[in-house]
Design an enzyme around this catalytic site. Structure first.
Site, PDB file in Angstrom:
ATOM      1  N   ASP A  25       3.081  -6.775   5.831  1.00 44.86           N
ATOM      2  CA  ASP A  25       2.444  -5.462   6.093  1.00 44.86           C
ATOM      3  C   ASP A  25       2.135  -5.164   7.563  1.00 44.86           C
ATOM      4  OD1 ASP A  25       2.562  -5.572   3.352  1.00 44.86           O
ATOM      5  OD2 ASP A  25       0.407  -5.416   3.015  1.00 44.86           O
ATOM      6  N   LYS A 130       5.454  -2.848  -1.676  1.00 38.88           N
ATOM      7  CA  LYS A 130       4.557  -3.362  -2.714  1.00 38.88           C
ATOM      8  C   LYS A 130       3.369  -2.423  -2.909  1.00 38.88           C
ATOM      9  CE  LYS A 130       2.056  -6.528   0.442  1.00 38.88           C
ATOM     10  NZ  LYS A 130       0.736  -5.922   0.327  1.00 38.88           N
ATOM     11  N   CYS A 163      -4.142  -8.941   2.120  1.00 39.45           N
ATOM     12  CA  CYS A 163      -2.772  -9.055   1.605  1.00 39.45           C
ATOM     13  C   CYS A 163      -2.136 -10.406   1.888  1.00 39.45           C
ATOM     14  CB  CYS A 163      -1.926  -7.916   2.161  1.00 39.45           C
ATOM     15  SG  CYS A 163      -2.415  -6.327   1.453  1.00 39.45           S
TER      16      CYS A 163
HETATM   17  N1  TIU Z   1      -2.179  -5.326   3.999  1.00 41.76           N
HETATM   18  C1  TIU Z   1      -3.476  -5.400   3.705  1.00 41.76           C
HETATM   19  O1  TIU Z   1      -4.125  -6.400   4.007  1.00 41.76           O
HETATM   20  N2  TIU Z   1      -4.071  -4.275   3.130  1.00 41.76           N
HETATM   21  C2  TIU Z   1      -5.385  -3.948   3.270  1.00 41.76           C
HETATM   22  O2  TIU Z   1      -5.842  -2.960   2.681  1.00 41.76           O
HETATM   23  N3  TIU Z   1      -6.151  -4.729   4.098  1.00 41.76           N
HETATM   24  C3  TIU Z   1      -7.437  -4.509   4.486  1.00 41.76           C
HETATM   25  O3  TIU Z   1      -8.001  -5.384   5.136  1.00 41.76           O
HETATM   26  N4  TIU Z   1      -8.035  -3.366   4.184  1.00 41.76           N
END
Ligand code: TIU
Length: 222
Positions: A25, A130, A163
């Site tokens: 991500d 995802k 994530c």
């Molecule tokens: N990719 C991921 O970690 N999504 C989140 O929403 N992370 C947060 O820390 N908010």
């Protein structure tokens, strides 16, 4: 077999021919102002700081012939893959699907959902979209890894405790040996990152190992 002797909590042994790098991500929506991370009230600056180390790790993996898999947290434009439990959580300034400065928040195909250009996938590399925090939920990742013959995974990306940790735990439960690159992952909360690194390697690597990009790259030959 290869060994990262300085990994924590003890040496990490892996077969490079059965190892993949998974970059979680590293999207504008989390790393740049005006995206999902900022809409949740976070300062995104710390996440930008890991881009060079992550680029170095990706380069080392590519040079060593490891598959590089990229993930993106994002949803279909009609939000049919975004449960109300996720859509309505909290009080963000912009919700998933709302229009923001980088397009609709966390929606596939919008500018915000793109991986930052410094870490752009190379032609032929797998990109997994995802809908959840974990990369195995509602995605073809298990099949991709099975087809590659992957047994060990090196993790990078954001955020460490959301994530990245979720995916690492999913992978650990599926039998993969998991190593997290300490300086190629970041959180909006320094204490959460520190706690995550500790809990991953506690109790004899109950979730997996951690090592620095330098330590990983040295063993990969980068
Ligand atoms: N990719 C991921 O970690 N999504 C989140 O929403 N992370 C947060 O820390 N908010």
């Amino acid at each position: 077999m290869a060994r990262i002797a300085g990994a924590l909590p003890f040496a990490f042994d892996f077969d490079p021919a059965a190892t993949a790098l998974i970059v979680i991500d590293m999207q504008r929506d989390f790393v740049e102002p005006g995206g999902f991370g900022a809409a949740l009230g976070n300062d995104v600056t710390p996440l930008q700081a890991i881009v060079p180390a992550t680029a170095r790790l990706i380069g080392a993996a590519r040079a060593a012939g490891l598959p590089v898999i990229h993930t993106r947290e994002c949803h279909r434009p009609d939000l049919s893959d975004c449960p109300p439990a996720k859509l309505n959580r909290g009080a963000p300034s912009l919700r998933i699907g709302d229009p923001g400065p980088m397009g609709r928040i966390l929606i596939a195909g919008e500018r915000g959902a793109e991986i930052v250009p410094e870490l752009a996938p190379a032609p032929g590399e797998t990109v997994i979209d995802k809908p959840g925090k974990g990369a195995f939920h509602a995605t073809p990742l298990s099949q991709v890894l099975q087809d590659l013959g992957t047994r060990s995974l090196i993790f990078a990306g954001v955020t460490t405790e959301v994530c990245v940790q979720t995916t690492m735990r999913e992978a650990n439960d599926r039998g993969f040996e998991c190593l997290l690159a300490e300086d190629a992952t970041e959180s909006y909360f320094p204490a959460f990152k520190a706690a995550t690194l500790e809990m991953i390697r506690a109790q004899g690597a109950i979730v997996g190992w951690t090592a620095t990009v330098d330590q990983i790259a040295e063993v990969l030959g980068g």
